[in-house]
Design a protein around this motif. Structure first.
Motif, mmCIF file in Angstrom:
data_model
loop_
_atom_site.group_PDB
_atom_site.id
_atom_site.type_symbol
_atom_site.label_atom_id
_atom_site.label_comp_id
_atom_site.label_asym_id
_atom_site.label_seq_id
_atom_site.Cartn_x
_atom_site.Cartn_y
_atom_site.Cartn_z
ATOM 1 N N LEU A 160 -7.971 1.700 -3.317
ATOM 2 C CA LEU A 160 -6.741 0.819 -3.836
ATOM 3 C C LEU A 160 -6.807 -0.712 -3.375
ATOM 4 O O LEU A 160 -6.509 -1.759 -4.165
ATOM 5 N N GLN A 161 -7.580 -0.785 -2.161
ATOM 6 C CA GLN A 161 -7.866 -2.168 -1.824
ATOM 7 C C GLN A 161 -8.999 -2.762 -2.727
ATOM 8 O O GLN A 161 -8.880 -3.846 -3.167
ATOM 9 N N VAL A 194 -2.003 11.323 -9.853
ATOM 10 C CA VAL A 194 -3.009 10.631 -10.658
ATOM 11 C C VAL A 194 -4.523 11.313 -10.029
ATOM 12 O O VAL A 194 -4.686 10.650 -8.904
ATOM 13 N N GLN A 250 1.107 4.184 -2.788
ATOM 14 C CA GLN A 250 0.844 5.525 -2.458
ATOM 15 C C GLN A 250 1.757 6.406 -2.974
ATOM 16 O O GLN A 250 1.563 7.497 -3.428
ATOM 17 N N MET A 289 0.927 -1.434 0.076
ATOM 18 C CA MET A 289 -0.046 0.014 0.063
ATOM 19 C C MET A 289 0.861 1.082 0.139
ATOM 20 O O MET A 289 0.689 2.209 -0.729
ATOM 21 N N MET A 337 -6.958 11.565 -6.677
ATOM 22 C CA MET A 337 -6.023 10.692 -5.571
ATOM 23 C C MET A 337 -6.857 9.657 -5.437
ATOM 24 O O MET A 337 -8.208 9.719 -4.972
ATOM 25 N N LEU A 338 -6.404 8.297 -5.290
ATOM 26 C CA LEU A 338 -7.189 7.169 -4.707
ATOM 27 C C LEU A 338 -7.092 6.967 -3.242
ATOM 28 O O LEU A 338 -5.823 6.906 -2.806
ATOM 29 N N SER A 339 -7.843 6.429 -2.525
ATOM 30 C CA SER A 339 -7.704 6.294 -1.182
ATOM 31 C C SER A 339 -7.364 4.877 -0.893
ATOM 32 O O SER A 339 -7.398 4.301 -1.957
ATOM 33 N N GLU A 340 -7.190 4.586 0.144
ATOM 34 C CA GLU A 340 -6.626 3.148 0.504
ATOM 35 C C GLU A 340 -7.696 2.292 0.364
ATOM 36 O O GLU A 340 -7.655 1.291 -0.350
#
Lengths: 206, 164
Positions: B7-8, A35, A27, A23, B1-4
């Protein structure tokens, strides 16, 4: 037996998660590239490079505060793990050429130009390259073939930032490169011309 | 932006395609790198955009590795599928067997299971998400169900398939 198949499938999938370090790596990659769905396409590569560079600078600053000292061997092993994984996955080349000049032209979104290393060894024929990342920093991945053995080697280049990489050996100062192994791949790491080099060789690839 | 959380979700979606966590991570990282080089339009949701890249990359990888199955997924072998047998709700499988079954399924079947079980989509919504006719989704669900039942000695669902 459990008749609630939907729940079983959901539980099965949701039991899979990115590990903490994965992760963090993703990030960092996103932080450097920002992005966010904005109109970066219209602004072009120069803007992209500027954003990557400024985000990298901020990250470096933060890392210099919270991560003041990196154990060299631990860092080398982390680099080796990442490099070996990419080496084994053998993702397709984005540019195929035996010309370093052409490869350099292709990597116009990097804030550095890939260079020929004096330590990568002789008898290597350049096959091409692709964008990648190393420890969250944008990097160039060059693939080469050893003309004597026919084996494929992968060379990674990215700017050397001590705040990110810690102290890595600089052969120009008489320090020998680090040689280590990860996933059956021999990885050699050194700093040259202001860049971190990581050369992966060996092990059967996909 | 992608959050956690995003991404999960993307990682789990990639896992549903690859059936392998290491490969899912590689695929996701590849997709993110690609989205950095060619970012989405301002009106495009980033998570959906990355998900589409991940899917396309996966299909490309399959084709390149020549493991792309030749199974005709958009057809039902000239037979009509009894829609009553396309539901997956009443499938029963031992908890431990799901791991083994998961790897045996075709990637598109696992993808359907992901959309159905995690995204809670109906067959119509799955068809829209995959941009295929609803009949194609039903045919794939039928095959999926049949594979699982045959492996586990369940009822022979060929009864649910009728000649045209």
């Amino acid at each position: 037996m459990n008749g609630n198949f939907r729940k079983q499938v959901r539980d099965h999938i949701e039991a899979r998660s990115l590990r903490e370090e994965q992760m963090a790596r993703l990030q960092t990659l996103l932080d450097h590239g920002k992005v966010d769905g904005s109109n970066r396409r219209a602004l072009g590569g120069a803007w992209f490079a500027a954003v990557v560079a400024s985000c990298a600078a901020v990250t470096v600053l933060v890392l210099s505060v919270v991560w003041p000292r990196i154990d060299t061997m631990e860092m080398a092993q982390r680099i080796a793990d990442e490099v070996a994984r990419n080496h084994l996955s053998a993702k397709p080349l984005e540019v195929r050429t035996d010309s370093l000049a052409e490869v350099r032209r292709y990597f116009d979104k990097l804030d550095f130009a890939p260079v020929q290393s004096e330590r990568a060894g002789t008898g290597l024929a350049l096959l091409g390259g692709r964008y990648c990342s190393l420890r969250g920093l944008s990097a160039a991945q060059l693939r080469m073939r050893d003309v004597r053995t026919g084996t494929t080697e992968t060379l990674y280049e990215t700017p050397y930032r001590t705040e990110v990489f810690g102290q890595l050996p600089q052969p120009a100062k008489g320090e020998p490169p680090i040689r280590t192994h990860a996933r059956g791949v021999e990885v050699t790491i050194w700093v040259e011309k202001g860049l971190v080099f990581a050369l992966a060789r060996g092990a059967d690839r996909d | 932006m992608l959050s956690e959380a995003q991404l999960q979700r993307l990682f789990r979606y990639a896992y549903s395609l690859t059936a392998n966590e290491a490969a899912a991570y590689d695929l996701l990282q590849d997709g993110l790198e690609s989205s950095l080089r060619a970012p989405p339009r301002a009106d495009c949701a980033l998570e959906s955009y990355v998900r589409r890249i991940v899917r396309n990359r996966f299909i490309d990888q399959l084709r390149r590795s020549e493991r792309f199955p030749s199974e005709p997924y958009d057809e039902t072998d000239g037979r009509l599928v009894d829609l009553n047998h396309c539901s997956l709700e009443d499938l029963a499988i031992a908890e431990l067997d799901l791991d083994a079954v998961w790897r045996l399924l075709h990637p598109f079947e696992r993808e359907i299971l992901y959309l159905w079980a995690v995204d809670d989509m109906s067959t119509r919504e799955i068809a829209e998400a995959l941009d295929v006719p609803r009949g194609t989704v039903l045919a794939r669900m039928h095959r999926l169900r049949r594979k699982i039942e045959l492996r586990h000695g369940g009822p022979d669902v060929s009864d649910g398939v009728t000649a045209p």
